[in-house]
Motif scaffolding. Structure first.
Motif, PDB file in Angstrom:
ATOM      1  N   THR A 170      43.995 -13.187 -58.356  1.00  0.00           N
ATOM      2  CA  THR A 170      44.982 -12.658 -57.412  1.00  0.00           C
ATOM      3  C   THR A 170      45.658 -11.382 -57.894  1.00  0.00           C
ATOM      4  O   THR A 170      46.412 -10.763 -57.145  1.00  0.00           O
ATOM      5  CB  THR A 170      46.065 -13.719 -57.149  1.00  0.00           C
ATOM      6  N   SER A 171      45.414 -11.011 -59.153  1.00  0.00           N
ATOM      7  CA  SER A 171      46.077  -9.819 -59.695  1.00  0.00           C
ATOM      8  C   SER A 171      45.153  -9.112 -60.670  1.00  0.00           C
ATOM      9  O   SER A 171      44.153  -9.675 -61.121  1.00  0.00           O
ATOM     10  CB  SER A 171      47.385 -10.199 -60.402  1.00  0.00           C
ATOM     11  N   ASP A 211      58.928  -2.694 -53.642  1.00  0.00           N
ATOM     12  CA  ASP A 211      59.681  -2.211 -52.484  1.00  0.00           C
ATOM     13  C   ASP A 211      60.526  -0.977 -52.779  1.00  0.00           C
ATOM     14  O   ASP A 211      61.159  -0.428 -51.878  1.00  0.00           O
ATOM     15  CB  ASP A 211      60.553  -3.328 -51.899  1.00  0.00           C
ATOM     16  N   ALA A 268      45.870  -9.394 -54.717  1.00  0.00           N
ATOM     17  CA  ALA A 268      47.032  -8.949 -53.946  1.00  0.00           C
ATOM     18  C   ALA A 268      47.991  -8.109 -54.771  1.00  0.00           C
ATOM     19  O   ALA A 268      48.757  -7.321 -54.221  1.00  0.00           O
ATOM     20  CB  ALA A 268      47.777 -10.166 -53.387  1.00  0.00           C
ATOM     21  N   THR A 269      47.939  -8.275 -56.110  1.00  0.00           N
ATOM     22  CA  THR A 269      48.906  -7.618 -56.985  1.00  0.00           C
ATOM     23  C   THR A 269      48.199  -6.752 -58.019  1.00  0.00           C
ATOM     24  O   THR A 269      47.258  -7.206 -58.683  1.00  0.00           O
ATOM     25  CB  THR A 269      49.771  -8.664 -57.725  1.00  0.00           C
ATOM     26  N   LYS A 297      46.446  -0.032 -51.845  1.00  0.00           N
ATOM     27  CA  LYS A 297      45.308  -0.934 -51.983  1.00  0.00           C
ATOM     28  C   LYS A 297      45.720  -2.339 -52.411  1.00  0.00           C
ATOM     29  O   LYS A 297      44.884  -3.141 -52.829  1.00  0.00           O
ATOM     30  CB  LYS A 297      44.321  -0.365 -53.007  1.00  0.00           C
ATOM     31  N   ALA A 298      47.021  -2.630 -52.352  1.00  0.00           N
ATOM     32  CA  ALA A 298      47.513  -3.936 -52.784  1.00  0.00           C
ATOM     33  C   ALA A 298      48.740  -4.326 -51.980  1.00  0.00           C
ATOM     34  O   ALA A 298      49.433  -3.474 -51.414  1.00  0.00           O
ATOM     35  CB  ALA A 298      47.853  -3.897 -54.276  1.00  0.00           C
ATOM     36  N   ASP A 299      49.005  -5.632 -51.943  1.00  0.00           N
ATOM     37  CA  ASP A 299      50.256  -6.085 -51.337  1.00  0.00           C
ATOM     38  C   ASP A 299      51.441  -5.666 -52.197  1.00  0.00           C
ATOM     39  O   ASP A 299      52.507  -5.336 -51.685  1.00  0.00           O
ATOM     40  CB  ASP A 299      50.259  -7.613 -51.191  1.00  0.00           C
ATOM     41  N   ARG A 300      51.226  -5.712 -53.528  1.00  0.00           N
ATOM     42  CA  ARG A 300      52.301  -5.388 -54.471  1.00  0.00           C
ATOM     43  C   ARG A 300      51.724  -4.550 -55.612  1.00  0.00           C
ATOM     44  O   ARG A 300      50.703  -4.907 -56.195  1.00  0.00           O
ATOM     45  CB  ARG A 300      52.926  -6.660 -55.046  1.00  0.00           C
ATOM     46  N   ARG A 325      39.645  -2.536 -51.835  1.00  0.00           N
ATOM     47  CA  ARG A 325      40.283  -3.849 -51.787  1.00  0.00           C
ATOM     48  C   ARG A 325      39.500  -4.839 -50.930  1.00  0.00           C
ATOM     49  O   ARG A 325      39.469  -6.042 -51.214  1.00  0.00           O
ATOM     50  CB  ARG A 325      41.707  -3.725 -51.254  1.00  0.00           C
TER      51      ARG A 325
END
Length: 419
Positions: free
Chosen positions: A187-188, A256, A213-214, A233-236, A206
């Motif tokens: 996931t990261s 953020d 995601a990270t 290219k990532a959620d975070r 991605r």
């Protein structure tokens, strides 16, 4: 895949194996594999200090380090058989708080060891897990060496959060790395600047690795445009700043705040505090090292720093507490996340003619008199081989004559101004 119960059983068995060795610190060649991780966790569990070192250290460097620190055993090294080291003669017992030893400068120069307490390791693991919101559902691959503080912190923070770590000795350029990453639904991904440059060349997509995601970044400055590119290219996407002397992380920039704080390395990790003293970044926190060690006798020392680390970095903290770095006090550069002493580089160049080294973004610039293009390329490859780093980390440039100050010393500021 090892669950918590099986991992615990294997740690206990490894503790029993280590107990058969003489008392004292261990030197472990720390590979990204289960045997290395079990040794590390078993040593930590049993209260035995362990130095986590590059497993491929040359025989000469390994022998020099062993001579200075007199470990009870050498385990997992390419150029040394596993087993007890020569007897430790009249050496004080290590301090009871001492847990982990990491080299300050990768494989270059004559490294000191950073003395990390049990409290520092646990505190930073918990702080990172909190700052990155790591949950038990996360799966992180070992995309960095575990003898490197950033790589080790991925392991520590995931274990602290009850998350999963995928162990692989493959690198980002190997297909097997991505096959394992996808098979285990990682996931990261943690990477240093040069790895992000590699991912750009690989045209990282991605959609081909949808579970990731990270993305996290530390180990040197990453150009703002690259940060922006990979944040998309990532959620975070977490930008981070740290030093081995602070166990790993000092500051984290939340995803953020990327847009309005681009160029900052973030706020202090939970439990830490930043201040600026005469331009120098000073960090306060429970993850600060006990101090350096240059010989076995230093391992008996207590906490020399009291939780206060003068980083050697220049910067400022804005009104919201975000740190912005502007330079270095000392002649230390980072190549691919590995710290390199520029004076060590120049010492290697003494027999090549007048030359000087300056630091750039994730590389060292070498200015050499009397070389043509072929000579510059050859010198870059020689430096890469000598320091066990990829030759592209050395930008060797010809110069008619090095600029000098009135004292006769090299005018580094003038060289740096040439770009």
């Amino acid at each position: 895949m090892l669950g918590a119960g099986e991992l615990e059983r294997r740690i206990v068995r490894t503790v029993e194996i280590l107990a058969r060795l003489r008392p004292g610190p261990l030197f472990c060649g720390m590979r990204n594999n289960l045997a290395s991780v079990l040794r590390y966790l078993a040593a930590f569990r049993s209260g035995r200090p362990v130095a986590l070192l590059d497993p491929d250290l040359s025989p000469g460097i390994l022998a020099e380090l062993a001579g200075r620190f007199r470990p009870a055993a050498l385990l997992g090294f390419t150029h040394a058989a596993d087993g007890s080291a020569p007897a430790r003669r009249d050496t004080p017992e290590p301090h009871p708080d001492l847990a982990v030893l990491l080299a300050t400068s990768g494989s270059t120069g004559n490294p000191k060891l950073v003395r990390l307490s049990r409290q520092a390791v646990l505190a930073n693991a918990a702080a990172i897990a909190t700052a990155l919101s790591i949950t038990p559902d996360e799966v992180g691959p070992t995309s960095l060496p575990l003898h490197y503080s950033y790589g080790l912190s991925v392991l520590n923070s995931h274990l602290a959060a009850g998350a999963t770590v995928m162990l692989t000795e493959a690198g980002l350029l190997e297909r097997s790395f991505w096959a394992h990453l996808d098979a285990h639904r990682c996931t990261s991904l943690a990477a240093v600047p040069y790895q992000y440059e590699m991912l750009r060349r690989l045209r990282y997509d991605r959609s081909e690795h949808p579970a990731i995601a990270t993305l996290t970044q530390a180990g040197g400055r990453l150009a703002p445009e690259v940060v922006t590119e990979f944040a998309a290219k990532a959620d975070r996407f977490f930008v981070m700043y740290g030093q081995t002397e602070a166990t790993a992380r000092i500051a984290v920039l939340p995803p953020d705040r990327l847009a309005d704080k681009l160029g900052s390395v973030g706020r202090a990790v939970p439990g830490g505090r930043l201040e600026i003293d005469d331009g120098e970044v000073v960090y306060h926190g429970p993850n600060v090292m006990m101090g350096y060690a240059e010989t076995a006798a230093d391992l008996a020392r207590g906490d020399d720093l009291g939780g206060v680390l003068r980083t050697g970095d220049l910067g400022h903290v804005d009104a919201e507490g975000f740190l912005h770095l502007t330079g270095r006090l000392k002649r230390i550069a980072k190549i691919f996340g590995v710290r390199v002493n520029l004076d060590d580089v120049e010492r290697l160049l003494r027999n090549t003619g007048p030359a000087a080294a300056t630091s750039g973004d994730d590389r060292v610039t070498v200015w050499a008199e009397g070389l043509d293009a072929a000579g510059c390329a050859g010198l870059a490859r020689r430096l890469g081989a000598e320091l066990r780093l990829h030759w592209s980390g050395f930008d060797v440039r010809p110069i008619d004559r090095l600029p000098l100050l009135s004292t006769g010393k090299v005018d580094y500021r003038s060289l740096e101004g040439r770009g």
